[in-house]
Design a protein around this motif. Sequence first.
Motif, PDB file in Angstrom:
ATOM      1  N   THR A 338      18.545  -9.952  -4.736  1.00 39.63           N
ATOM      2  CA  THR A 338      17.853  -8.829  -5.720  1.00 39.63           C
ATOM      3  C   THR A 338      17.067  -7.656  -5.288  1.00 39.63           C
ATOM      4  O   THR A 338      16.658  -7.827  -4.347  1.00 39.63           O
ATOM      5  CB  THR A 338      15.948  -9.878  -6.640  1.00 39.63           C
ATOM      6  N   HIS A 339      16.961  -6.411  -6.209  1.00 40.63           N
ATOM      7  CA  HIS A 339      16.628  -4.920  -5.233  1.00 40.63           C
ATOM      8  C   HIS A 339      15.629  -5.027  -5.458  1.00 40.63           C
ATOM      9  O   HIS A 339      14.448  -5.002  -6.871  1.00 40.63           O
ATOM     10  CB  HIS A 339      17.603  -4.204  -5.642  1.00 40.63           C
ATOM     11  N   GLU A 340      14.514  -4.982  -4.502  1.00 34.49           N
ATOM     12  CA  GLU A 340      12.929  -4.759  -4.776  1.00 34.49           C
ATOM     13  C   GLU A 340      12.908  -2.652  -4.743  1.00 34.49           C
ATOM     14  O   GLU A 340      12.946  -1.353  -3.896  1.00 34.49           O
ATOM     15  CB  GLU A 340      12.506  -5.117  -3.591  1.00 34.49           C
ATOM     16  N   ARG A 341      12.428  -2.285  -5.722  1.00 34.19           N
ATOM     17  CA  ARG A 341      12.546  -0.275  -5.832  1.00 34.19           C
ATOM     18  C   ARG A 341      11.010  -0.031  -4.680  1.00 34.19           C
ATOM     19  O   ARG A 341      10.795   0.696  -4.163  1.00 34.19           O
ATOM     20  CB  ARG A 341      12.774   0.185  -6.740  1.00 34.19           C
ATOM     21  N   ASN A 342       9.718  -1.069  -5.250  1.00 37.17           N
ATOM     22  CA  ASN A 342       8.653  -0.628  -4.138  1.00 37.17           C
ATOM     23  C   ASN A 342       8.418  -1.116  -3.488  1.00 37.17           C
ATOM     24  O   ASN A 342       7.276  -1.999  -2.673  1.00 37.17           O
ATOM     25  CB  ASN A 342       7.615  -0.977  -5.332  1.00 37.17           C
ATOM     26  N   HIS A 343       9.454  -1.519  -2.105  1.00 33.87           N
ATOM     27  CA  HIS A 343       9.404  -1.956  -1.632  1.00 33.87           C
ATOM     28  C   HIS A 343       7.980  -1.283  -0.331  1.00 33.87           C
ATOM     29  O   HIS A 343       8.186  -1.396   0.523  1.00 33.87           O
ATOM     30  CB  HIS A 343      10.508  -2.567  -0.198  1.00 33.87           C
ATOM     31  N   ALA A 344       8.683   0.114  -0.169  1.00 34.26           N
ATOM     32  CA  ALA A 344       7.577   1.111   0.334  1.00 34.26           C
ATOM     33  C   ALA A 344       6.562   0.590   1.076  1.00 34.26           C
ATOM     34  O   ALA A 344       5.862   1.245   1.482  1.00 34.26           O
ATOM     35  CB  ALA A 344       8.490   2.253   0.204  1.00 34.26           C
ATOM     36  N   GLU A 345       5.578  -0.056  -0.673  1.00 31.57           N
ATOM     37  CA  GLU A 345       4.364   0.047  -0.551  1.00 31.57           C
ATOM     38  C   GLU A 345       3.706  -1.129   0.314  1.00 31.57           C
ATOM     39  O   GLU A 345       2.929  -1.505   0.244  1.00 31.57           O
ATOM     40  CB  GLU A 345       4.362   0.106  -3.077  1.00 31.57           C
ATOM     41  N   ASP A 346       4.948  -1.927   0.430  1.00 32.66           N
ATOM     42  CA  ASP A 346       3.944  -3.415   0.835  1.00 32.66           C
ATOM     43  C   ASP A 346       4.748  -2.946   2.625  1.00 32.66           C
ATOM     44  O   ASP A 346       4.954  -4.464   3.240  1.00 32.66           O
ATOM     45  CB  ASP A 346       4.682  -4.140   0.264  1.00 32.66           C
ATOM     46  N   CYS A 347       5.688  -2.124   3.066  1.00 30.87           N
ATOM     47  CA  CYS A 347       6.257  -1.527   4.158  1.00 30.87           C
ATOM     48  C   CYS A 347       5.263  -0.946   4.746  1.00 30.87           C
ATOM     49  O   CYS A 347       5.029   0.139   5.205  1.00 30.87           O
ATOM     50  CB  CYS A 347       7.611  -0.858   4.105  1.00 30.87           C
ATOM     51  N   ASP A 348       4.236  -2.134   6.007  1.00 28.70           N
ATOM     52  CA  ASP A 348       3.968  -1.043   7.156  1.00 28.70           C
ATOM     53  C   ASP A 348       4.245  -0.266   8.059  1.00 28.70           C
ATOM     54  O   ASP A 348       3.373   0.687   8.012  1.00 28.70           O
ATOM     55  CB  ASP A 348       2.991  -2.566   7.819  1.00 28.70           C
ATOM     56  N   HIS A 349       5.481  -0.251   7.937  1.00 25.22           N
ATOM     57  CA  HIS A 349       6.681   0.280   9.377  1.00 25.22           C
ATOM     58  C   HIS A 349       6.702   2.189   8.514  1.00 25.22           C
ATOM     59  O   HIS A 349       7.169   2.373   9.564  1.00 25.22           O
ATOM     60  CB  HIS A 349       6.784  -0.260  10.236  1.00 25.22           C
ATOM     61  N   CYS A 350       6.475   1.520   7.202  1.00 24.81           N
ATOM     62  CA  CYS A 350       6.624   3.008   6.910  1.00 24.81           C
ATOM     63  C   CYS A 350       5.921   4.263   6.850  1.00 24.81           C
ATOM     64  O   CYS A 350       4.965   3.921   6.561  1.00 24.81           O
ATOM     65  CB  CYS A 350       6.970   2.385   5.186  1.00 24.81           C
ATOM     66  N   GLU A 351       6.155   5.008   7.936  1.00 17.72           N
ATOM     67  CA  GLU A 351       5.479   6.597   7.579  1.00 17.72           C
ATOM     68  C   GLU A 351       5.917   7.512   6.713  1.00 17.72           C
ATOM     69  O   GLU A 351       7.438   8.273   6.769  1.00 17.72           O
ATOM     70  CB  GLU A 351       5.052   6.806   8.880  1.00 17.72           C
ATOM     71  N   GLY A 352       4.872   8.488   5.968  1.00 16.44           N
ATOM     72  CA  GLY A 352       5.485  10.223   5.960  1.00 16.44           C
ATOM     73  C   GLY A 352       5.253   9.682   4.451  1.00 16.44           C
ATOM     74  O   GLY A 352       5.996   8.578   3.885  1.00 16.44           O
ATOM     75  N   GLU A 353       5.479  10.162   3.763  1.00 18.15           N
ATOM     76  CA  GLU A 353       5.370  10.690   1.581  1.00 18.15           C
ATOM     77  C   GLU A 353       7.008  10.196   1.188  1.00 18.15           C
ATOM     78  O   GLU A 353       7.110  10.236   0.537  1.00 18.15           O
ATOM     79  CB  GLU A 353       4.227  11.517   1.867  1.00 18.15           C
ATOM     80  N   ASP A 354       7.464  11.158   2.613  1.00 20.16           N
ATOM     81  CA  ASP A 354       9.197  11.209   2.142  1.00 20.16           C
ATOM     82  C   ASP A 354       9.980   9.477   2.075  1.00 20.16           C
ATOM     83  O   ASP A 354      11.120   9.829   1.997  1.00 20.16           O
ATOM     84  CB  ASP A 354       9.566  12.417   2.627  1.00 20.16           C
ATOM     85  N   SER A 355       8.979   9.556   2.496  1.00 24.13           N
ATOM     86  CA  SER A 355       9.786   7.880   3.033  1.00 24.13           C
ATOM     87  C   SER A 355       9.913   6.668   1.651  1.00 24.13           C
ATOM     88  O   SER A 355       8.910   6.260   1.163  1.00 24.13           O
ATOM     89  CB  SER A 355       9.479   6.767   4.885  1.00 24.13           C
ATOM     90  N   GLN A 356      11.461   6.651   1.617  1.00 29.88           N
ATOM     91  CA  GLN A 356      11.216   5.597   0.508  1.00 29.88           C
ATOM     92  C   GLN A 356      12.339   4.287   0.955  1.00 29.88           C
ATOM     93  O   GLN A 356      13.443   4.596   0.789  1.00 29.88           O
ATOM     94  CB  GLN A 356      12.273   6.221  -0.339  1.00 29.88           C
ATOM     95  N   VAL A 357      11.711   3.645   1.315  1.00 28.64           N
ATOM     96  CA  VAL A 357      12.698   2.399   2.112  1.00 28.64           C
ATOM     97  C   VAL A 357      12.321   0.877   0.863  1.00 28.64           C
ATOM     98  O   VAL A 357      11.712   0.923   0.034  1.00 28.64           O
ATOM     99  CB  VAL A 357      11.702   2.367   3.198  1.00 28.64           C
ATOM    100  N   GLN A 358      13.350   0.773   0.435  1.00 30.99           N
ATOM    101  CA  GLN A 358      14.223  -0.131  -0.529  1.00 30.99           C
ATOM    102  C   GLN A 358      14.640  -1.289   0.146  1.00 30.99           C
ATOM    103  O   GLN A 358      14.575  -1.364   1.610  1.00 30.99           O
ATOM    104  CB  GLN A 358      14.378   0.289  -1.460  1.00 30.99           C
ATOM    105  N   ALA A 359      14.211  -2.385  -0.780  1.00 29.17           N
ATOM    106  CA  ALA A 359      14.697  -3.886   0.011  1.00 29.17           C
ATOM    107  C   ALA A 359      16.018  -4.484  -1.006  1.00 29.17           C
ATOM    108  O   ALA A 359      15.430  -4.141  -1.798  1.00 29.17           O
ATOM    109  CB  ALA A 359      13.457  -4.846   0.359  1.00 29.17           C
TER     110      ALA A 359
END
Length: 405
Positions: A338-359
Amino acid sequence: MPTEPITIKTPRGHELAGSLELPTGLVRGAALFAHCFTCTKQSRAAVEVTRALARQGIATLRFDFTGLGGSGGDFGRAGFASDVEDLVASANHLCERFGGQILLVGHSLGGAAVLAAADMIGRDRVAAIATIGAPADVPHVLGNIKGDLAAIERDGEGEVTIGGREFQLSREFLHKTREIDLPEEVARLKLPILIAHSPTDQIVGIENAGQLFDAALHPKSFVSLAGADHLLTKPEDAHFIADMIAAWGARYIPMKSEWPMPEQGVVVCTGHGKFGTEVHTPSHRFIADEPRSYGGDDTGPTPYDLLNAALGTCTAMTMKMYAERKGLPFEGARVAVTHERNHAEDCDHCEGEDSQVQALHRVITLLGDDLTAEQRNKLIEIADKCPVHRTLEGRLHVHTKVGGE
């Protein structure tokens, strides 16, 4: 399937209301469907068959005959000859729009009509003909009319009941319906013909199929609709013959040679509907779409379905290849992704407003009771080394250039 409303002008000056079922992807050819006596383009057979053909890449038009459904004109004065004229006008519309030869399909009296219309349309424009429950004796349909036909012959017109509906019929209607000798028409055709009929048809007996089949020249085919009624009211019967005609018809409307089948990678072509696309690989083609909740037609997997599938299939293949090479008691695997588009919201190590980490979340179920804990752990380790996994987690760049320059 994407459906386009169509209006066709007849030589008599009125308009026919039609629905053109379009393939989600590219169009390989076109087909024309003729509905049963006093039915409309919304009959189960009409809808099922036209949509099945569209799934095969064949744009298919179903329309209301003169005076029925949304079409203009007077049904009571039309008769069988008018049905044939309607088919010729509709076939001309399809040939002008799509080019090439078309497939003719008809149900009940519509089947008789396409057989009679083929010569008038032109054999160079007709690829093949398929009929469902068609009568060999066209005047046979008059037996389904409740009313005083002798009085209509005497007085010129009169009221009758057909299928529980009231119509005003003319003497002209009766004469035009009695004039056709269908087996003689069929014997002159030099076209592929498929005749489908139910041996338990209580409206048009199976002997009609035998007469048409005997009159037809090869190549000819017969499909038995055992257990089906004349109107194909059971969904499974309509689905069955729809898929049979679609598979058979595709034989006579082959894939276009100019379609882009790449030597490597994929080519994606926009299709019909809001989001429909057709994907071509060097040896395969399939449809991608969006669900109806997003405004699509739900005729194929979504782009994210394909992304998930890429990881899941590569994972399964890699584990199987490793297990076979090592001789492990591996009986297969199920890989859910499955694809999670909002992974960045729950990812503690993501920094910066431009980060778009998905899972991508992957659940691997290994099959085989004889696998040891060590072997299972090794297979999961190997799963993380599949090529698509490495591609997705590597430094991936997409380079775009404009084609045709």
